[in-house]
Design an enzyme around this catalytic site. Structure first.
Site: not given
Length: 427
Positions: A307, A364
């Site tokens: 991330h 995600d």
């Protein structure tokens, strides 16, 4: 020099720039007077080191894996609160008591219907139109039906306007989906919760009644909570920037949706599913793609791992991972893509290459898997992101206009041609 100032020397001139500190110890150098006092500006492509505002809404510590809304850890909200309670928290800076929640819920119910004239707008979009583009256009069109939504007129009406947006956006999203598959729309119900209502509008039909599953509702609540705000990301910055011009709230949110539609922002979970499909079509050879991901010369990258902000772990992924596995086990779904995803997760969490680099599965990765298990099509994944992020966008817009912020106007460093006279070009 005071410890509350940073010293900057430019051309022999000494400047004292104030140091500001947030409630969680974040420090910044206030350069608002820099150009006026020195003639210099700072250059920070993509604003990676620039604080654009002061905000009381969301705190993130990427190194420690911390995400809090109004001071409350997102883990606690995902476990013990509903999405509507979280939305109220973001909008009003307090967790609702029973009376406040009942009043807010009534507002959502009252404003869940889409103006009937707007329903016909869906007929003007081609069958293959992406739901995000439909949603952005429809939200913008709301300002023609409810014109009093600019910064000056919302002092007394912000609660109603926020409720209308949060409620009607799910109706629009469900209508867009029904339009895409050629089925009649399903109107919202006054008896269902926010998430159950959305699932009902999405999947109920005259020939096959949809039975709402409480575990699916819980998972959807969690996903929306985890996406409700994330500080100054691209779409939130878009909302604040456009809103600073006192653009009406509906047009401002439409711009936020457009920003979120980009593949580098809101499309990450859809990219995960596309990657899994590529692996499936290539025979499902997990090891091949793990090897490709480790090869610095290979352009292939594992989507849904690591991330930009979280350098240790994504706290949202930690929460939703358990929900993902619980839901898949309960639904007993036999899906090749989901099987590949679980194998990929297992390898990545144990392989020293990924562990050392902290390339963990992020939110995600799991959200795409869960949405697929729920039956939500891939082209609706980013729309689901909108449903979750809307309270955060409105909270930032509301916070911004309450401070009377000046219109956003970044500077630049010009690198083009120097003075060129037309007479020197045209002979």
């Amino acid at each position: 020099m005071s410890e509350n100032f940073a010293e900057l020397i430019i051309g022999g001139k000494k400047l004292e720039l104030p140091i500001v500190e947030g409630t969680e110890g974040e420090k910044a150098i206030d350069i608002s007077s820099l150009r006026r006092e020195s003639g210099f500006i700072t250059i920070d492509p993509s604003f990676l080191n620039t604080g654009a505002c002061f905000s009381k809404i969301t705190f993130i510590d990427g190194e420690k894996g911390i995400l809090r809304y109004r001071g409350i850890p997102v883990q606690e909200l995902a476990e013990d609160a509903s999405f509507i309670e979280t939305a109220y928290l973001l909008l009003h800076n307090e967790f609702p008591n029973s009376d406040q929640l009942e009043c807010f819920s009534k507002l959502l119910t009252e404003h869940s219907m889409l103006h009937e004239d707007m329903r016909h707008f869906f007929d003007g979009f081609p069958r293959g139109a992406h739901p995000m583009h439909i949603l952005s256009t429809m939200i913008n069109a709301l300002s023609t039906f409810y014109p009093n939504v600019d910064a000056l007129s919302l002092i007394d009406d912000i609660n109603v306007t926020a409720a209308r947006l949060i409620s009607v956006v799910r109706t629009m999203a469900a209508f867009a989906y029904k339009k895409s598959i050629g089925e009649p729309v399903v109107y919202p119900s006054a008896d269902d919760s926010y998430c159950a209502n959305f699932l009902h509008m999405m999947f109920d039909s005259p020939v096959k009644k949809y039975k709402v599953d409480k575990d699916i509702v819980k998972a959807l609540n969690q996903l929306l909570i985890l996406h409700a705000d994330h500080e100054q990301n691209c779409s939130t910055t878009t909302v604040r920037t456009i809103g600073s011009a006192q653009v009406n709230l509906y047009a401002t949110i439409s711009a936020g949706i457009s920003a979120l539609s980009g593949p580098l922002h809101g499309g990450a979970n859809q990219a995960v599913m596309s990657m899994l499909e590529s692996i499936r079509q290539d025979g499902g050879d997990i090891e091949k793609y793990i090897t490709m991901a480790k090869d610095a010369e290979d352009p292939f990258r594992l989507m849904g791992f690591g991330h930009r902000v979280y350098k240790n772990f994504d706290p949202r992924a930690t929460i939703i991972k358990e929900t993902c596995h619980t839901l898949l086990n309960k639904l007993e779904i036999e899906d090749e893509l989901l099987g590949i995803a679980m194998q990929l997760e297992e390898v990545a969490l144990e392989d020293p290459y990924f562990v050392k680099r902290k390339l963990y599965p992020n939110v995600d990765f799991y959200s795409g898997i869960i949405y697929k298990a729920m039956g939500i099509p891939e082209n609706m994944f980013t729309v689901m992101f909108v449903l979750g992020r809307l309270p955060g966008w409105i909270a930032h817009w509301k916070e911004m206009i309450s401070k009377g912020i000046k219109i956003a106007r970044p500077r630049q460093i010009y690198t083009g041609k120097t003075l060129t006279h037309l007479s020197d070009i045209v002979k």
